[in-house]
Design an enzyme around this catalytic site. Structure first.
Site, PDB file in Angstrom:
ATOM      1  N   PRO A  18       0.790  -1.229   0.000  1.00  0.00           N
ATOM      2  CA  PRO A  18       0.000   0.000   0.000  1.00  0.00           C
ATOM      3  C   PRO A  18       0.825   1.282   0.000  1.00  0.00           C
ATOM      4  O   PRO A  18       1.874   1.358   0.635  1.00  0.00           O
ATOM      5  CB  PRO A  18      -0.822  -0.107   1.291  1.00  0.00           C
ATOM      6  CG  PRO A  18      -0.093  -1.087   2.135  1.00  0.00           C
ATOM      7  CD  PRO A  18       0.559  -2.049   1.193  1.00  0.00           C
ATOM      8  N   ASN A  19       0.296   2.247  -0.711  1.00  0.00           N
ATOM      9  CA  ASN A  19       0.831   3.612  -0.806  1.00  0.00           C
ATOM     10  C   ASN A  19       2.073   3.737  -1.681  1.00  0.00           C
ATOM     11  O   ASN A  19       2.537   4.842  -1.949  1.00  0.00           O
ATOM     12  CB  ASN A  19       1.107   4.212   0.586  1.00  0.00           C
ATOM     13  CG  ASN A  19      -0.145   4.249   1.439  1.00  0.00           C
ATOM     14  OD1 ASN A  19      -1.148   4.800   1.011  1.00  0.00           O
ATOM     15  ND2 ASN A  19      -0.113   3.642   2.614  1.00  0.00           N
ATOM     16  N   ARG A  26       5.316  11.044  -2.600  1.00  0.00           N
ATOM     17  CA  ARG A  26       5.101  10.683  -1.199  1.00  0.00           C
ATOM     18  C   ARG A  26       6.383  10.836  -0.391  1.00  0.00           C
ATOM     19  O   ARG A  26       7.358  10.112  -0.618  1.00  0.00           O
ATOM     20  CB  ARG A  26       4.649   9.224  -1.141  1.00  0.00           C
ATOM     21  CG  ARG A  26       4.495   8.683   0.261  1.00  0.00           C
ATOM     22  CD  ARG A  26       4.342   7.169   0.257  1.00  0.00           C
ATOM     23  NE  ARG A  26       4.138   6.684   1.608  1.00  0.00           N
ATOM     24  CZ  ARG A  26       4.368   5.432   1.992  1.00  0.00           C
ATOM     25  NH1 ARG A  26       4.806   4.530   1.127  1.00  0.00           N
ATOM     26  NH2 ARG A  26       4.171   5.088   3.231  1.00  0.00           N
ATOM     27  N   TYR A  31      11.447   8.473   0.927  1.00  0.00           N
ATOM     28  CA  TYR A  31      11.313   7.411  -0.079  1.00  0.00           C
ATOM     29  C   TYR A  31      11.958   7.731  -1.423  1.00  0.00           C
ATOM     30  O   TYR A  31      11.958   6.888  -2.325  1.00  0.00           O
ATOM     31  CB  TYR A  31       9.829   7.078  -0.279  1.00  0.00           C
ATOM     32  CG  TYR A  31       9.173   6.553   0.979  1.00  0.00           C
ATOM     33  CD1 TYR A  31       9.621   5.374   1.575  1.00  0.00           C
ATOM     34  CD2 TYR A  31       8.129   7.240   1.599  1.00  0.00           C
ATOM     35  CE1 TYR A  31       9.047   4.893   2.736  1.00  0.00           C
ATOM     36  CE2 TYR A  31       7.540   6.762   2.760  1.00  0.00           C
ATOM     37  CZ  TYR A  31       8.007   5.600   3.325  1.00  0.00           C
ATOM     38  OH  TYR A  31       7.432   5.113   4.482  1.00  0.00           O
ATOM     39  N   ASN A  82       7.998  -5.679  -1.324  1.00  0.00           N
ATOM     40  CA  ASN A  82       7.996  -4.553  -0.396  1.00  0.00           C
ATOM     41  C   ASN A  82       6.581  -4.494   0.168  1.00  0.00           C
ATOM     42  O   ASN A  82       5.681  -3.943  -0.471  1.00  0.00           O
ATOM     43  CB  ASN A  82       8.365  -3.241  -1.085  1.00  0.00           C
ATOM     44  CG  ASN A  82       8.424  -2.090  -0.085  1.00  0.00           C
ATOM     45  OD1 ASN A  82       7.940  -2.213   1.041  1.00  0.00           O
ATOM     46  ND2 ASN A  82       9.007  -0.974  -0.493  1.00  0.00           N
ATOM     47  N   ALA A  85       3.385  -0.863   4.622  1.00  0.00           N
ATOM     48  CA  ALA A  85       2.850  -0.847   5.997  1.00  0.00           C
ATOM     49  C   ALA A  85       2.396  -2.231   6.462  1.00  0.00           C
ATOM     50  O   ALA A  85       2.414  -2.530   7.659  1.00  0.00           O
ATOM     51  CB  ALA A  85       1.698   0.145   6.084  1.00  0.00           C
ATOM     52  N   GLU A 106      12.734  -9.545   0.970  1.00  0.00           N
ATOM     53  CA  GLU A 106      11.936  -8.417   1.483  1.00  0.00           C
ATOM     54  C   GLU A 106      12.751  -7.137   1.268  1.00  0.00           C
ATOM     55  O   GLU A 106      13.916  -7.074   1.648  1.00  0.00           O
ATOM     56  CB  GLU A 106      11.663  -8.628   2.975  1.00  0.00           C
ATOM     57  CG  GLU A 106      10.925  -7.463   3.630  1.00  0.00           C
ATOM     58  CD  GLU A 106      10.742  -7.668   5.150  1.00  0.00           C
ATOM     59  OE1 GLU A 106      11.283  -8.659   5.693  1.00  0.00           O
ATOM     60  OE2 GLU A 106      10.088  -6.825   5.768  1.00  0.00           O
ATOM     61  N   HIS A 108      12.781  -2.843   1.617  1.00  0.00           N
ATOM     62  CA  HIS A 108      12.235  -1.549   2.054  1.00  0.00           C
ATOM     63  C   HIS A 108      13.123  -0.457   1.505  1.00  0.00           C
ATOM     64  O   HIS A 108      14.357  -0.552   1.608  1.00  0.00           O
ATOM     65  CB  HIS A 108      12.189  -1.458   3.587  1.00  0.00           C
ATOM     66  CG  HIS A 108      11.323  -2.495   4.203  1.00  0.00           C
ATOM     67  ND1 HIS A 108       9.954  -2.385   4.242  1.00  0.00           N
ATOM     68  CD2 HIS A 108      11.624  -3.695   4.754  1.00  0.00           C
ATOM     69  CE1 HIS A 108       9.447  -3.463   4.804  1.00  0.00           C
ATOM     70  NE2 HIS A 108      10.444  -4.279   5.122  1.00  0.00           N
ATOM     71  N   ARG A 115      13.819   4.327  11.925  1.00  0.00           N
ATOM     72  CA  ARG A 115      12.593   5.129  11.934  1.00  0.00           C
ATOM     73  C   ARG A 115      11.769   4.836  13.203  1.00  0.00           C
ATOM     74  O   ARG A 115      12.298   4.357  14.188  1.00  0.00           O
ATOM     75  CB  ARG A 115      11.812   4.855  10.642  1.00  0.00           C
ATOM     76  CG  ARG A 115      12.635   5.235   9.397  1.00  0.00           C
ATOM     77  CD  ARG A 115      11.848   5.053   8.122  1.00  0.00           C
ATOM     78  NE  ARG A 115      10.673   5.904   8.110  1.00  0.00           N
ATOM     79  CZ  ARG A 115       9.639   5.733   7.271  1.00  0.00           C
ATOM     80  NH1 ARG A 115       9.664   4.742   6.384  1.00  0.00           N
ATOM     81  NH2 ARG A 115       8.608   6.545   7.321  1.00  0.00           N
TER      82      ARG A 115
HETATM   83  C1  DQA Z   1       8.437   0.922   3.451  1.00  0.00           C
HETATM   84  C2  DQA Z   1       8.575   1.145   4.956  1.00  0.00           C
HETATM   85  C3  DQA Z   1       7.241   0.949   5.669  1.00  0.00           C
HETATM   86  O1  DQA Z   1       7.387   1.164   7.068  1.00  0.00           O
HETATM   87  C4  DQA Z   1       6.208   1.922   5.144  1.00  0.00           C
HETATM   88  O2  DQA Z   1       4.960   1.683   5.744  1.00  0.00           O
HETATM   89  C5  DQA Z   1       6.118   1.928   3.663  1.00  0.00           C
HETATM   90  C6  DQA Z   1       7.319   1.769   2.854  1.00  0.00           C
HETATM   91  C7  DQA Z   1       9.729   1.258   2.689  1.00  0.00           C
HETATM   92  O3  DQA Z   1       9.826   0.878   1.541  1.00  0.00           O
HETATM   93  O4  DQA Z   1      10.616   1.908   3.247  1.00  0.00           O
HETATM   94  O5  DQA Z   1       5.049   2.176   3.114  1.00  0.00           O
HETATM   95  O6  DQA Z   1       8.153  -0.450   3.232  1.00  0.00           O
END
Ligand code: DQA
Length: 158
Positions: A18-19, A26, A31, A82, A85, A106, A108, A115
Site C-alpha cells: 500500500p501507498n 510521497r 522514499y 515490499n 505498511a 523483502e 524496504h 525510523r
Molecule cells: C516501506 C517502509 C514501511 O514502514 C512503510 O509503511 C512503507 C514503505 C519502505 O519501503 O521503506 O510504506 O516499506
C-alpha cells in the site's frame, strides 16, 4: 546466452504494497523521488541483464497481495516483496509467503530500523531469505541480483 521470452532463469514476482503507488510525491525525503513506474523500469532492465523476467504488481489491498503470492506458485520462481505498511501488521501476508515455499526477498526503500519504533518489526522478515532496507530503489536491484544467483543452476540449494 540463449534467452526465452520468460528469461532463462524464470520470472520473479515483484510485489509492492500500500501507498507505494504514490512514490515520487510521497515523502520524497524518506522514499526518494523515483516513481513506482521508474522502479518497474529499473527492475525490468536489471532482471533482463541477469536472465530473469519480472512480473511487477502493486496493490493497496491485503487480500490482493495474498492472492498474488498464491498465484506465484504457478507463475514465478521467486518473490521480491515490499509489503510497505503491511510488513508491520500482516500475519496473512507472512503466512502466504511461507505457504508457497518460494525464495523471498523483502525490500524496504527506507531503513525501517532507523525510523519509528512501530516500523522496527516486520512479520515478513522471519519468512524472507533476505532482507534489504535503506538502499532506496537500488534495494530492488540488489534483490534481483541475489535472486539470479539463487535461481542459477550453479547455485547450491540450502
Ligand atoms: C516501506 C517502509 C514501511 O514502514 C512503510 O509503511 C512503507 C514503505 C519502505 O519501503 O521503506 O510504506 O516499506
Amino acid at each position: 546466452m540463449s534467452s526465452t521470452p520468460e528469461g532463462p532463469l524464470g520470472t520473479v514476482l515483484v510485489l509492492n504494497g500500500p501507498n507505494l503507488n504514490l512514490l515520487g510525491t510521497r515523502e520524497p525525503g524518506i522514499y526518494g523521488t523515483l516513481t513506482l513506474a521508474d522502479i518497474e523500469q529499473l527492475c525490468t532492465g536489471a532482471a533482463e541483464q541477469r536472465g530473469l523476467r519480472v512480473h511487477f504488481i502493486q496493490s493497496n489491498h491485503e487480500g490482493s497481495l495474498v492472492d498474488a503470492i498464491h498465484d506465484a506458485r504457478e507463475a514465478a520462481a521467486g518473490i521480491i516483496i515490499n509489503p510497505a505498511a503491511y510488513s508491520h501488521t500482516s500475519v496473512a501476508i507472512r503466512d502466504a509467503l511461507s505457504g508457497v515455499e518460494l525464495p523471498v526477498v523483502e525490500v524496504h526503500l527506507s531503513n525501517i530500523h532507523r525510523r519509528e519504533e512501530f516500523r522496527h518489526h516486520s512479520y515478513v522478515s522471519a519468512v524472507a531469505d533476505v532482507v534489504i532496507a535503506g538502499a532506496g530503489a537500488q534495494g530492488y536491484e540488489m534483490g534481483l541480483d541475489w535472486m539470479a544467483n539463487r535461481l542459477s543452476p550453479a547455485a547450491t540449494a540450502d
